[in-house]
Motif scaffolding. Structure first.
Motif, mmCIF file in Angstrom:
data_model
loop_
_atom_site.group_PDB
_atom_site.id
_atom_site.type_symbol
_atom_site.label_atom_id
_atom_site.label_comp_id
_atom_site.label_asym_id
_atom_site.label_seq_id
_atom_site.Cartn_x
_atom_site.Cartn_y
_atom_site.Cartn_z
ATOM 1 N N GLU A 206 14.623 61.412 -34.142
ATOM 2 C CA GLU A 206 15.406 62.293 -34.992
ATOM 3 C C GLU A 206 16.030 63.497 -33.974
ATOM 4 O O GLU A 206 17.204 64.071 -34.504
ATOM 5 C CB GLU A 206 14.189 63.254 -35.665
ATOM 6 C CG GLU A 206 14.845 63.874 -36.830
ATOM 7 C CD GLU A 206 13.953 64.343 -37.739
ATOM 8 O OE1 GLU A 206 14.375 65.327 -38.615
ATOM 9 O OE2 GLU A 206 12.800 64.021 -38.089
ATOM 10 N N PHE A 207 15.552 63.832 -32.835
ATOM 11 C CA PHE A 207 16.174 64.959 -32.019
ATOM 12 C C PHE A 207 16.978 64.605 -30.714
ATOM 13 O O PHE A 207 17.363 65.473 -30.044
ATOM 14 C CB PHE A 207 15.145 66.075 -31.869
ATOM 15 C CG PHE A 207 14.495 66.730 -33.159
ATOM 16 C CD1 PHE A 207 15.030 67.622 -33.822
ATOM 17 C CD2 PHE A 207 13.325 66.115 -33.636
ATOM 18 C CE1 PHE A 207 14.656 68.215 -34.786
ATOM 19 C CE2 PHE A 207 12.743 66.959 -34.793
ATOM 20 C CZ PHE A 207 13.494 67.710 -35.733
ATOM 21 N N ARG B 67 7.609 80.394 -36.296
ATOM 22 C CA ARG B 67 8.484 80.875 -37.611
ATOM 23 C C ARG B 67 8.939 82.501 -37.483
ATOM 24 O O ARG B 67 9.450 82.911 -38.475
ATOM 25 C CB ARG B 67 7.667 80.576 -38.689
ATOM 26 C CG ARG B 67 7.188 79.142 -38.998
ATOM 27 C CD ARG B 67 6.389 78.848 -40.235
ATOM 28 N NE ARG B 67 6.009 77.584 -40.354
ATOM 29 C CZ ARG B 67 6.732 76.587 -40.985
ATOM 30 N NH1 ARG B 67 7.663 76.630 -41.350
ATOM 31 N NH2 ARG B 67 5.880 75.497 -40.936
ATOM 32 N N THR C 217 10.087 71.872 -33.713
ATOM 33 C CA THR C 217 11.228 71.170 -32.964
ATOM 34 C C THR C 217 12.550 71.795 -33.381
ATOM 35 O O THR C 217 13.430 72.113 -32.523
ATOM 36 C CB THR C 217 11.480 69.678 -32.860
ATOM 37 O OG1 THR C 217 9.864 69.115 -32.527
ATOM 38 C CG2 THR C 217 12.163 69.487 -31.976
ATOM 39 N N ASN C 218 12.617 71.924 -34.800
ATOM 40 C CA ASN C 218 13.969 72.422 -35.316
ATOM 41 C C ASN C 218 14.182 73.708 -34.923
ATOM 42 O O ASN C 218 15.309 74.449 -34.645
ATOM 43 C CB ASN C 218 13.973 72.435 -36.919
ATOM 44 C CG ASN C 218 14.554 71.325 -37.300
ATOM 45 O OD1 ASN C 218 15.512 70.681 -37.074
ATOM 46 N ND2 ASN C 218 13.950 70.499 -38.545
ATOM 47 N N ASN C 219 12.955 74.459 -34.658
ATOM 48 C CA ASN C 219 13.091 75.957 -34.509
ATOM 49 C C ASN C 219 13.268 76.264 -33.004
ATOM 50 O O ASN C 219 14.477 76.911 -32.691
ATOM 51 C CB ASN C 219 11.923 76.639 -34.763
ATOM 52 C CG ASN C 219 11.845 78.132 -34.563
ATOM 53 O OD1 ASN C 219 11.656 78.690 -33.236
ATOM 54 N ND2 ASN C 219 11.809 78.936 -35.595
ATOM 55 N N ARG D 147 8.232 68.495 -36.863
ATOM 56 C CA ARG D 147 9.630 68.585 -37.140
ATOM 57 C C ARG D 147 10.169 70.199 -37.381
ATOM 58 O O ARG D 147 11.139 70.500 -36.733
ATOM 59 C CB ARG D 147 9.887 67.841 -38.522
ATOM 60 C CG ARG D 147 11.387 67.972 -38.968
ATOM 61 C CD ARG D 147 11.617 67.306 -40.091
ATOM 62 N NE ARG D 147 11.534 65.928 -40.353
ATOM 63 C CZ ARG D 147 10.829 65.339 -41.092
ATOM 64 N NH1 ARG D 147 10.234 66.077 -42.092
ATOM 65 N NH2 ARG D 147 10.612 63.945 -41.114
ATOM 66 N N ALA D 148 9.198 70.705 -37.870
ATOM 67 C CA ALA D 148 9.557 72.266 -38.029
ATOM 68 C C ALA D 148 9.747 73.116 -36.779
ATOM 69 O O ALA D 148 10.564 73.871 -36.285
ATOM 70 C CB ALA D 148 8.834 73.010 -39.096
ATOM 71 N N ASN E 119 14.934 74.058 -31.082
ATOM 72 C CA ASN E 119 15.877 73.300 -30.623
ATOM 73 C C ASN E 119 17.208 74.241 -30.527
ATOM 74 O O ASN E 119 18.108 73.857 -29.870
ATOM 75 C CB ASN E 119 16.282 72.107 -31.727
ATOM 76 C CG ASN E 119 16.864 71.179 -31.045
ATOM 77 O OD1 ASN E 119 16.833 70.789 -29.751
ATOM 78 N ND2 ASN E 119 17.965 70.391 -31.663
ATOM 79 N N LYS E 120 17.092 75.367 -30.924
ATOM 80 C CA LYS E 120 18.121 76.442 -30.772
ATOM 81 C C LYS E 120 18.457 76.732 -29.405
ATOM 82 O O LYS E 120 19.339 77.261 -29.087
ATOM 83 C CB LYS E 120 17.661 77.580 -31.747
ATOM 84 C CG LYS E 120 17.522 77.420 -33.150
ATOM 85 C CD LYS E 120 17.076 78.832 -33.752
ATOM 86 C CE LYS E 120 16.759 78.313 -35.046
ATOM 87 N NZ LYS E 120 16.003 79.534 -35.726
#
Length: 434
Positions: free
Chosen positions: A398-399, A330, A367-369, A364-365, A371-372
């Motif tokens: 989802e990804f 984060r 992978t979202n981070n 999920r959090a 995934n950039k």
């Protein structure tokens, strides 16, 4: 009786002036807000008009005698406070300059003795500005709103359960059993419902009875469509640099050692190590130990500027495994730093390393981070430490990430294999053990 009118900005100012002019025994007859100045009654400033009075016997000449006189008892004070308005009324004619202010004073109005204490001034000011109703009313409104929101939340949850129950009753029993099993495996409920609807539609289209065996076979096929891909799970022979990213504690360094052993022993490729994990204690020494065992050179980089030198020193290697620091995903500073480290020349792959013991909400959090950074594949660790595998389906669905490897122990170079989708599906659909 001596009466005097004051126009002040605040009650403390009035109290000070009254005490100075009339003494501490003066009484306040009336207070009201007025406006002064302005044009035709507009734009005037707010002021406070205060009417104060003192008995003729309490003037400065007789003040000393009054102060040393015996103080009346409480009962006598009450009688005096009731008699004073009548006595003041008899002397109105002595003060022609303020008849309009004195006239409205009611005979029942209590006379307030001026006090020089700070507590009295604060109390008087608070009485002029607030009332118990105005102070407590917002609290009652907030409590009422919270109670209403809680009731609405409970009603919404009840409606959701009733809707879900009614939908379940529409499913054949064999499909209901599979749905419950997938939910227990922590597969995303929305994805589970989508798969169940497609399964029911397939049976209706084929006009066949739903049995336990046929339902399992159709659901197995649907899950296979979610997890299967035409892309290779292995590290491509054309790949020059493999970046490993992920949060703390997922086992990136150990996984790198396992894959390096596979490349050296199975494919006879020359491997090099680069590590930027200079934050974790003994991280460099751990990877250096693996490098010594496998005869793999190691370069340490402390900043993105050191990468060019590291790649130059490893120019003879067929493939380079780059270990990144597992810090807080984060942290925006870490994200920016990691993005700079992943900018390499030539063919490269970026593999996200996740632990199956992590909650999917955190997965999920994470992978979202990450995934950039153009993630190519996902690698799962610690399969031997859990019996819940729904997160694998969720991440892929989802990804749209490609599955690669899965680890099931700490032994190097063992305890790592290519992910087998059908094995994961069988684990998802098998009956729970007692």
């Amino acid at each position: 009786m001596r009466v005097k009118r004051y126009v002040v900005d605040s009650m403390p100012d009035a109290l000070q002036k009254i005490r100075t002019d009339l003494g501490k025994d003066a009484v306040i007859l009336n207070t009201k807000e007025i406006r002064t100045g302005g044009f035709l009654g507009l734009f005037g400033k707010k002021k406070i008009e205060v009417i104060a009075a003192i008995d003729g016997a309490n003037t400065n000449s007789g003040g000393a005698a009054q102060r040393f006189a015996p103080q009346p008892q409480p009962q006598q004070q009450k009688v005096m406070s009731q008699e004073q308005p009548a006595r003041i009324q008899s002397h109105y004619s002595d003060f022609p300059d303020v008849p309009d202010v004195i006239a409205p004073v009611s005979a029942k109005k209590e006379l307030v003795t001026v006090s020089t204490s700070v507590e009295t001034q604060k109390s008087f000011a608070s009485q002029q500005s607030y009332s118990p109703v105005s102070v407590n009313a917002p609290n009652r409104v907030i409590l009422k709103d919270e109670h209403l929101m809680e009731e609405l939340k409970q009603m919404k949850e009840m409606m959701r359960k009733l809707t879900h129950a009614s939908e379940e009753t529409n499913l054949p029993e064999p499909i209901q059993k599979i749905e419950h099993r997938l939910i227990e495996q922590e597969v995303d409920p929305a994805l589970v419902r989508q798969i169940m609807d497609e399964v029911v539609a397939d049976f209706q289209l084929a006009d066949e009875p739903v049995t336990d065996e046929s339902a399992l076979q159709v659901v197995r096929t649907k899950l296979g469509q979610v997890l299967q891909s035409d892309r290779s799970k292995q590290i491509s022979p054309q790949t020059r640099v493999v970046h490993f990213v992920g949060p703390t504690g997922v086992g990136k360094t150990t996984t790198i050692a396992k894959l390096a052993a596979e490349q050296v022993l199975k494919y006879q490729r020359k491997v090099g190590f680069i590590t930027s994990d200079t934050y974790r204690i003994a991280a460099i020494e751990q990877l250096k130990t693996y490098g010594t065992i496998l005869n793999v050179p190691l370069e340490v980089v402390f900043s993105p500027q050191d990468l060019a030198k590291a790649f130059h020193n490893l120019a003879e290697c067929d493939v380079i495994f780059m270990d990144t620091a597992g810090r807080n995903f984060r942290n925006e500073m870490y994200v920016s730093e990691l993005n700079s480290l992943l900018k390499t020349q030539g063919n490269s792959e970026t593999i996200l390393v996740l632990s199956l013991t992590t909650k999917y909400r955190d997965m999920r959090a994470i992978t979202n981070n990450f995934n950039k950074f153009k993630l190519d594949k996902v690698l799962f660790t610690k399969m031997d430490e859990t019996d819940s595998y729904g997160a694998i389906v969720n991440v892929v669905h989802e990804f749209s990430l490609q599955l690669s490897y899965v680890t099931n122990g700490q032994s190097v170079p063992d305890d790592i294999t290519e992910m087998n989708e059908w094995q994961i599906i069988d684990l998802l659909l098998e009956e729970p053990r007692a």
